[in-house]
Design an enzyme around this catalytic site. Sequence first.
Site, mmCIF file in Angstrom:
data_model
loop_
_atom_site.group_PDB
_atom_site.id
_atom_site.type_symbol
_atom_site.label_atom_id
_atom_site.label_comp_id
_atom_site.label_asym_id
_atom_site.label_seq_id
_atom_site.Cartn_x
_atom_site.Cartn_y
_atom_site.Cartn_z
ATOM 1 N N CYS A 45 11.409 -27.849 -12.256
ATOM 2 C CA CYS A 45 11.918 -28.675 -11.148
ATOM 3 C C CYS A 45 11.731 -28.002 -9.792
ATOM 4 O O CYS A 45 11.164 -28.597 -8.859
ATOM 5 C CB CYS A 45 13.378 -29.038 -11.392
ATOM 6 N N HIS B 218 19.228 -28.171 -10.529
ATOM 7 C CA HIS B 218 18.093 -29.095 -10.589
ATOM 8 C C HIS B 218 17.808 -29.624 -9.191
ATOM 9 O O HIS B 218 18.705 -29.765 -8.361
ATOM 10 C CB HIS B 218 18.389 -30.254 -11.543
ATOM 11 N N HIS C 211 10.352 -35.888 -9.416
ATOM 12 C CA HIS C 211 10.797 -34.574 -9.894
ATOM 13 C C HIS C 211 10.157 -34.267 -11.239
ATOM 14 O O HIS C 211 9.554 -35.123 -11.885
ATOM 15 C CB HIS C 211 12.327 -34.525 -10.006
#
Length: 353
Positions: free
Chosen positions: A269, A317, A329
Amino acid sequence: MSVHRRSQLSGAHALARALVLTAAATTVLGMATGGPAQAAPGPDGSADRKEVKARVEQLYDEAEQASERFNAAQEAQQQLQHEAGTLQQQVAVAQDELNQLRGDLATVAGAEYRGGGLAQTVQLMLATDPEGYLAKARTLDQASERQSETLREVVARQRRLDQRRTEASGKLAELEQTRRALAESKQQIQQRLAKAQRLLNSLGGAERARMAAQDAREAEQRATRGTDRLDLGSAPPASERGAAALAAAVKMIGSPYVYGSTGPRAFDCSGLMYWSWRQAGVTLPRTSQAQASAGQRVSLSDARPGDLVIFYRDMHHVGMYAGGGVIVHAPYPGAKVRYESVNAMPVAGVVRL
């Protein structure tokens, strides 16, 4: 996983993640020991699936947290290696210079010893060339002054050399600690993925087949090829660099998620954010936690394309806002870079660079 997070995840999102982890964890299954964990039985298997999916979601989150710790340790390792190497080079250069100064002192001291048997006055009286001797004496006085300066320089350089050696030793000790942290984080990732695999295996083949079929349908619904199916709104990017970073991230849609990767073929991520902004000429910190402090905080309602969206209370994240309540993402192992609703996970903050 917290109840708050599960309430925000759609059923399709949770199910897709659970199934994809089945494939992602297969490569590390042999690293874990013990039999498969058993879920509570249900008449049609639904109770089993819900419990397994919830636990797999939790294991995934723990694995991603470990992954960000791995990224931070890896970044620290690279910095420490550079600093330790620089210090060691400085120590070597300083030692060579100090050895040269000490050699100069030894040469002068030897000359004085060999010619120091008579006082200067007596030497002048006995000299066949008094004027020449006086000139030589003045030269010796000057040499003596230079010798004193050299001696002071030797002491100062020795002090600096000792300090550099201490700093280098400290950096090397930090580097060893970082290497241990890297190994520990990697082990945690592998253990949690392996445990997720055993949980999924506990469902049995029929249940996994039903999950696979459902996941295939949902994957088709969530496909990100063909952005014409998405309404990203009309809000302009916050900056030209933000637009360039978003364009770079969108080009990577379909790339696989791999822990610790920063592209150009695979990403985690924070690695996707790091790579995308590099294409725009901006170097971000490596981890999602550090990226959360890389710019100005704005509210989610004011998010613009190119902004970073940080998720979860511990900020493990991150995605990039694409507009229209959508982010791009790298979701989790086995999944590919894609668009996703910004509401799929709890938002911790929005960062504008």
